[in-house]
Design a protein around this motif. Structure first.
Motif: not given
Length: 293
Positions: A53, A66-67
């Motif tokens: 992230d 975020s991922e």
């Protein structure tokens, strides 16, 4: 050189496809956290956090990625990234020209759905999360384009163009008329200054030069620039010069002193000190680590 008491590569030089098919997927892996220097380009971009992230800024708006999250970046949008931690991360960027989603002749698609976006009359969604239905559909298309990035199959270009048109349609369906925020009126000035720096980064540049370029006082310009770029004009210039020198260190055989001078550093010791502070190693160490990659 820009002096602190007076109180830079802007357009990305990475090729994004070819002149007759301006589209490219770039994968970037970083070992010590998310980082992306301030820049812009004429093409549109969809950036997706593949692993880890980070913090992304696009035209003075902060986004926590975020991922799996994505970010649509408009043409000529100032964008850069900062780290949330020092863990390994990776992201991919799908970069494509307006030519891919419109025709070369009088085209209603270009007039109705591309030009208003480029001119910021229509604002497309920026932040994309897997939690939303239409957002997931966009990110799934991005994943498919990323997965087939090295494909040379017959009709691959047709498939890519079809996928990009689907992606653009989903974005445009969520578009809305732009509303000018307090800082937006200064974005054009900052972009113009960045273009000026891009053309003159190797020369001596003072804060007065930059302020005069956009018809502001030095103090007002410095405050506006810092609020949008999240760094001072001086620090921005240093970061860009270091970035440009690191590219030359890894891709050329020029002497390090010559590289420093060509990037606007008159004092080699000062350059070495700033390089180590920024990159975590000396210029010669950086060259050994990256030259063969």
């Amino acid at each position: 050189m820009l002096q602190k008491n007076d109180t830079n590569e802007l357009y990305e030089k990475i090729p994004h496809g070819t002149s007759n098919f301006p589209y490219k997927v770039h994968l970037t892996e970083l070992e010590s956290g998310f980082s992306l220097y301030p820049h812009l380009h004429q093409e549109f971009e969809l950036l997706v956090m593949h692993k880890g992230d980070g913090i992304m800024y696009a035209d003075n708006v902060e986004y926590i990625l975020s991922e799996g999250d994505g970010l649509f970046i408009n043409s000529r949008s100032i964008h850069f990234g900062k780290k949330l931690h020092t863990k390994t991360i990776s992201f991919y960027a799908i970069v494509f020209s307006e030519k891919i989603i419109s025709s070369t002749y009088d085209d209603l698609i270009f007039e109705k759905y591309v030009t208003p976006v480029k001119n910021n009359d229509i604002r497309l969604p920026t932040y994309l999360s897997r939690t939303g239905s239409w957002q997931s559909r966009i990110l799934n298309i991005a994943d498919e384009l990323y997965a087939s990035r090295d494909s040379s199959a017959w009709c691959e270009e047709l498939r890519i163009k079809t996928q990009l048109l689907k992606l653009w349609t989903l974005l445009c369906e969520q578009g809305s008329p732009s509303q000018i925020g307090p800082a937006d009126k200064y974005l054009a000035d900052i972009k113009s200054v960045m273009e000026y720096i891009n053309d003159n980064y190797a020369s001596r540049i003072t804060l007065s030069d930059l302020a005069r370029h956009c018809h502001m006082s030095s103090g007002h310009f410095s405050r506006i620039f810092s609020s949008i770029m999240h760094k001072s004009p001086y620090q921005y210039l240093v970061d860009i010069r270091i970035e440009k020198s690191s590219h030359l260190l890894s891709t050329s055989t020029l002497p390090i002193g010559e590289i420093a001078a060509s990037c606007g550093f008159c004092d080699f010791s000062y350059y070495s000190k700033l390089f180590k502070e920024t990159m975590g190693c000396t210029p010669s160490e950086y060259r050994r680590l990256h030259r063969c990659r």
